[in-house]
Design a protein around this motif. Structure first.
Motif, PDB file in Angstrom:
ATOM      1  N   TYR A 173       0.816  -1.215   0.000  1.00  0.00           N
ATOM      2  CA  TYR A 173       0.000   0.000   0.000  1.00  0.00           C
ATOM      3  C   TYR A 173       0.853   1.271   0.000  1.00  0.00           C
ATOM      4  O   TYR A 173       0.685   2.161   0.834  1.00  0.00           O
ATOM      5  CB  TYR A 173      -0.965   0.011   1.197  1.00  0.00           C
ATOM      6  CG  TYR A 173      -1.920  -1.153   1.208  1.00  0.00           C
ATOM      7  CD1 TYR A 173      -2.920  -1.263   0.242  1.00  0.00           C
ATOM      8  CD2 TYR A 173      -1.819  -2.162   2.160  1.00  0.00           C
ATOM      9  CE1 TYR A 173      -3.790  -2.349   0.239  1.00  0.00           C
ATOM     10  CE2 TYR A 173      -2.695  -3.244   2.162  1.00  0.00           C
ATOM     11  CZ  TYR A 173      -3.673  -3.328   1.200  1.00  0.00           C
ATOM     12  OH  TYR A 173      -4.547  -4.399   1.200  1.00  0.00           O
ATOM     13  N   ILE A 174       1.762   1.345  -0.952  1.00  0.00           N
ATOM     14  CA  ILE A 174       2.590   2.548  -1.103  1.00  0.00           C
ATOM     15  C   ILE A 174       1.740   3.612  -1.786  1.00  0.00           C
ATOM     16  O   ILE A 174       1.367   3.487  -2.950  1.00  0.00           O
ATOM     17  CB  ILE A 174       3.854   2.250  -1.934  1.00  0.00           C
ATOM     18  CG1 ILE A 174       4.656   1.127  -1.286  1.00  0.00           C
ATOM     19  CG2 ILE A 174       4.702   3.504  -2.082  1.00  0.00           C
ATOM     20  CD1 ILE A 174       5.814   0.623  -2.129  1.00  0.00           C
ATOM     21  N   GLY A 175       1.411   4.677  -1.079  1.00  0.00           N
ATOM     22  CA  GLY A 175       0.505   5.694  -1.602  1.00  0.00           C
ATOM     23  C   GLY A 175       1.205   6.704  -2.496  1.00  0.00           C
ATOM     24  O   GLY A 175       2.436   6.772  -2.567  1.00  0.00           O
ATOM     25  N   GLY A 176       0.393   7.517  -3.170  1.00  0.00           N
ATOM     26  CA  GLY A 176       0.917   8.578  -4.025  1.00  0.00           C
ATOM     27  C   GLY A 176       1.672   8.040  -5.223  1.00  0.00           C
ATOM     28  O   GLY A 176       1.406   6.945  -5.715  1.00  0.00           O
ATOM     29  N   GLN A 177       2.634   8.812  -5.696  1.00  0.00           N
ATOM     30  CA  GLN A 177       3.505   8.400  -6.794  1.00  0.00           C
ATOM     31  C   GLN A 177       4.924   8.222  -6.243  1.00  0.00           C
ATOM     32  O   GLN A 177       5.856   8.909  -6.641  1.00  0.00           O
ATOM     33  CB  GLN A 177       3.482   9.429  -7.926  1.00  0.00           C
ATOM     34  CG  GLN A 177       2.125   9.594  -8.578  1.00  0.00           C
ATOM     35  CD  GLN A 177       2.160  10.516  -9.784  1.00  0.00           C
ATOM     36  OE1 GLN A 177       3.128  10.526 -10.550  1.00  0.00           O
ATOM     37  NE2 GLN A 177       1.121  11.299  -9.965  1.00  0.00           N
ATOM     38  N   ASN A 178       5.056   7.286  -5.332  1.00  0.00           N
ATOM     39  CA  ASN A 178       6.305   7.097  -4.601  1.00  0.00           C
ATOM     40  C   ASN A 178       6.899   5.718  -4.847  1.00  0.00           C
ATOM     41  O   ASN A 178       6.175   4.728  -4.949  1.00  0.00           O
ATOM     42  CB  ASN A 178       6.069   7.275  -3.097  1.00  0.00           C
ATOM     43  CG  ASN A 178       5.604   8.670  -2.734  1.00  0.00           C
ATOM     44  OD1 ASN A 178       6.334   9.625  -2.914  1.00  0.00           O
ATOM     45  ND2 ASN A 178       4.375   8.783  -2.243  1.00  0.00           N
ATOM     46  N   ASP A 179       8.234   5.666  -4.927  1.00  0.00           N
ATOM     47  CA  ASP A 179       8.977   4.415  -4.997  1.00  0.00           C
ATOM     48  C   ASP A 179       9.826   4.287  -3.734  1.00  0.00           C
ATOM     49  O   ASP A 179      10.413   5.272  -3.266  1.00  0.00           O
ATOM     50  CB  ASP A 179       9.912   4.391  -6.210  1.00  0.00           C
ATOM     51  CG  ASP A 179       9.164   4.487  -7.532  1.00  0.00           C
ATOM     52  OD1 ASP A 179       7.998   4.071  -7.577  1.00  0.00           O
ATOM     53  OD2 ASP A 179       9.760   4.974  -8.511  1.00  0.00           O
ATOM     54  N   ILE A 180       9.914   3.083  -3.189  1.00  0.00           N
ATOM     55  CA  ILE A 180      10.830   2.799  -2.078  1.00  0.00           C
ATOM     56  C   ILE A 180      12.135   2.302  -2.694  1.00  0.00           C
ATOM     57  O   ILE A 180      12.184   1.232  -3.288  1.00  0.00           O
ATOM     58  CB  ILE A 180      10.257   1.744  -1.121  1.00  0.00           C
ATOM     59  CG1 ILE A 180       8.869   2.162  -0.632  1.00  0.00           C
ATOM     60  CG2 ILE A 180      11.204   1.522   0.058  1.00  0.00           C
ATOM     61  CD1 ILE A 180       8.832   3.440   0.143  1.00  0.00           C
ATOM     62  N   THR A 181      13.197   3.094  -2.579  1.00  0.00           N
ATOM     63  CA  THR A 181      14.454   2.774  -3.244  1.00  0.00           C
ATOM     64  C   THR A 181      15.530   2.232  -2.299  1.00  0.00           C
ATOM     65  O   THR A 181      16.560   1.743  -2.755  1.00  0.00           O
ATOM     66  CB  THR A 181      14.996   4.012  -3.983  1.00  0.00           C
ATOM     67  OG1 THR A 181      15.027   5.127  -3.076  1.00  0.00           O
ATOM     68  CG2 THR A 181      14.084   4.366  -5.152  1.00  0.00           C
ATOM     69  N   ALA A 182      15.300   2.318  -0.997  1.00  0.00           N
ATOM     70  CA  ALA A 182      16.240   1.740  -0.026  1.00  0.00           C
ATOM     71  C   ALA A 182      15.518   1.589   1.308  1.00  0.00           C
ATOM     72  O   ALA A 182      14.605   2.364   1.621  1.00  0.00           O
ATOM     73  CB  ALA A 182      17.488   2.601   0.142  1.00  0.00           C
ATOM     74  N   VAL A 183      15.926   0.585   2.079  1.00  0.00           N
ATOM     75  CA  VAL A 183      15.371   0.360   3.420  1.00  0.00           C
ATOM     76  C   VAL A 183      16.539   0.110   4.369  1.00  0.00           C
ATOM     77  O   VAL A 183      17.427  -0.687   4.060  1.00  0.00           O
ATOM     78  CB  VAL A 183      14.400  -0.840   3.447  1.00  0.00           C
ATOM     79  CG1 VAL A 183      13.863  -1.062   4.863  1.00  0.00           C
ATOM     80  CG2 VAL A 183      13.249  -0.633   2.469  1.00  0.00           C
ATOM     81  N   GLU A 184      16.526   0.780   5.509  1.00  0.00           N
ATOM     82  CA  GLU A 184      17.570   0.590   6.512  1.00  0.00           C
ATOM     83  C   GLU A 184      16.946   0.253   7.863  1.00  0.00           C
ATOM     84  O   GLU A 184      15.823   0.653   8.156  1.00  0.00           O
ATOM     85  CB  GLU A 184      18.436   1.844   6.628  1.00  0.00           C
ATOM     86  CG  GLU A 184      19.235   2.122   5.356  1.00  0.00           C
ATOM     87  CD  GLU A 184      20.161   3.305   5.494  1.00  0.00           C
ATOM     88  OE1 GLU A 184      21.069   3.448   4.652  1.00  0.00           O
ATOM     89  OE2 GLU A 184      19.990   4.101   6.449  1.00  0.00           O
ATOM     90  N   LEU A 185      17.700  -0.480   8.655  1.00  0.00           N
ATOM     91  CA  LEU A 185      17.246  -0.976   9.950  1.00  0.00           C
ATOM     92  C   LEU A 185      18.208  -0.485  11.023  1.00  0.00           C
ATOM     93  O   LEU A 185      19.427  -0.565  10.848  1.00  0.00           O
ATOM     94  CB  LEU A 185      17.175  -2.500   9.879  1.00  0.00           C
ATOM     95  CG  LEU A 185      16.574  -3.297  11.023  1.00  0.00           C
ATOM     96  CD1 LEU A 185      16.024  -4.613  10.497  1.00  0.00           C
ATOM     97  CD2 LEU A 185      17.651  -3.594  12.076  1.00  0.00           C
ATOM     98  N   TRP A 186      17.671   0.026  12.129  1.00  0.00           N
ATOM     99  CA  TRP A 186      18.497   0.575  13.195  1.00  0.00           C
ATOM    100  C   TRP A 186      19.125  -0.541  14.017  1.00  0.00           C
ATOM    101  O   TRP A 186      18.432  -1.416  14.544  1.00  0.00           O
ATOM    102  CB  TRP A 186      17.686   1.487  14.099  1.00  0.00           C
ATOM    103  CG  TRP A 186      18.465   2.053  15.257  1.00  0.00           C
ATOM    104  CD1 TRP A 186      18.336   1.747  16.576  1.00  0.00           C
ATOM    105  CD2 TRP A 186      19.497   3.039  15.176  1.00  0.00           C
ATOM    106  NE1 TRP A 186      19.219   2.471  17.328  1.00  0.00           N
ATOM    107  CE2 TRP A 186      19.952   3.274  16.499  1.00  0.00           C
ATOM    108  CE3 TRP A 186      20.097   3.741  14.127  1.00  0.00           C
ATOM    109  CZ2 TRP A 186      20.962   4.189  16.798  1.00  0.00           C
ATOM    110  CZ3 TRP A 186      21.101   4.656  14.419  1.00  0.00           C
ATOM    111  CH2 TRP A 186      21.525   4.868  15.738  1.00  0.00           C
ATOM    112  N   GLN A 187      20.464  -0.502  14.101  1.00  0.00           N
ATOM    113  CA  GLN A 187      21.224  -1.475  14.887  1.00  0.00           C
ATOM    114  C   GLN A 187      21.640  -0.777  16.175  1.00  0.00           C
ATOM    115  O   GLN A 187      22.589   0.019  16.199  1.00  0.00           O
ATOM    116  CB  GLN A 187      22.453  -1.946  14.100  1.00  0.00           C
ATOM    117  CG  GLN A 187      23.101  -3.204  14.646  1.00  0.00           C
ATOM    118  CD  GLN A 187      22.465  -4.473  14.114  1.00  0.00           C
ATOM    119  OE1 GLN A 187      21.979  -4.502  13.000  1.00  0.00           O
ATOM    120  NE2 GLN A 187      22.484  -5.524  14.927  1.00  0.00           N
TER     121      GLN A 187
END
Length: 252
Positions: A173-187
């Protein structure tokens, strides 16, 4: 030095002439071709290259498509498009709004629609005539994604995840005209953000994720440019494979 009245009137006239062109450029359609693929129930396939599973079959009332160059190594998964064919004898003016949920190549086509979506290209009672063509000329444009009943972005823990040793998530459910280009996780122990790997499509994974609730940040590319969106407690401790978690954030 100020502008004379004559110069101001010239600038105003130029703006009036250019403004409709600037507005029109935001709604430009791109020419292409589209075909269709069959399925027993006219919906999509649960084994698509985006990794959506059952979601990829029924999202957007089942109006979905596989895309070729628009797949963009997976970052195009979840993008929404208005597609309309150009044969005015058989085709409707509005066409169909689809969600890209798979990768697929056809005969110089950008879209391989499921039969449910392909039928929507046609005027009433003319779908069979359109199906007889197999491949049709179309024009398309990117549009904002909106999902009835779903305002927030969601994370699904992929079925292949194994608590606590391996975590894979699917972003829905990515809204708008958006792409997810990277994901990071807090260590937390290292006090730094660590990148998750794009396994394929919109599936992001990491071996040996940190214990406790998981903080994520997403690199979002859209109409507002490229930005990072942080999502604390995005996935709870003791997460379970197959469960969908509400991000509480909206991308519009």
């Amino acid at each position: 030095m100020g502008f004379t009245l004559e110069k101001q009137m010239c600038l105003l006239a130029l703006f009036v002439l250019l403004f409709p062109l600037l507005c029109a450029s935001q709604d430009t359609f791109t020419r292409s071709r589209a075909t269709y693929y069959g399925s027993p129930d006219c919906y999509g396939t649960p084994r698509g290259a985006c990794g959506y599973g059952e979601y990829g079959r029924t999202v957007n009332d089942g109006h979905v498509a596989g895309v070729a160059r628009l797949y963009r190594n997976g970052s195009g998964c979840g993008a929404c498009y208005q597609v309309r064919c150009t044969n005015k004898q058989y085709c409707s003016d509005d066409g169909v709004n689809i969600v890209a949920t798979d990768y697929g190549e056809g005969d110089r086509t950008d879209f391989i629609l499921n039969t449910r979506a392909y039928a929507k290209l046609a005027l009433p009672n003319l779908a069979l005539e359109l199906f007889s063509y197999g491949v049709v000329d179309v024009e398309y444009r990117r549009i904002s994604c909106r999902y009835s009943g779903y305002n927030n972005l969601m994370y699904k823990v992929h079925e292949h995840s194994r608590y606590p040793h391996y975590l894979a998530i699917v972003i829905l459910y990515i809204g708008g005209q958006n792409d997810i280009t990277a994901v990071e996780l807090w260590q937390e122990d290292c006090k730094e953000w660590k990148p998750m790997r794009r396994a394929f499509g919109t599936v992001w994974d990491m071996e040996n994720p940190p214990k406790g609730s998981i903080n994520l940040r997403l690199q979002v590319s859209g109409t507002a440019g490229v930005t990072w969106v942080q999502n604390n407690n995005a996935i709870p401790d003791y997460w379970n494979a197959g469960v969908v978690y509400d991000s509480t954030i909206q991308l519009t």
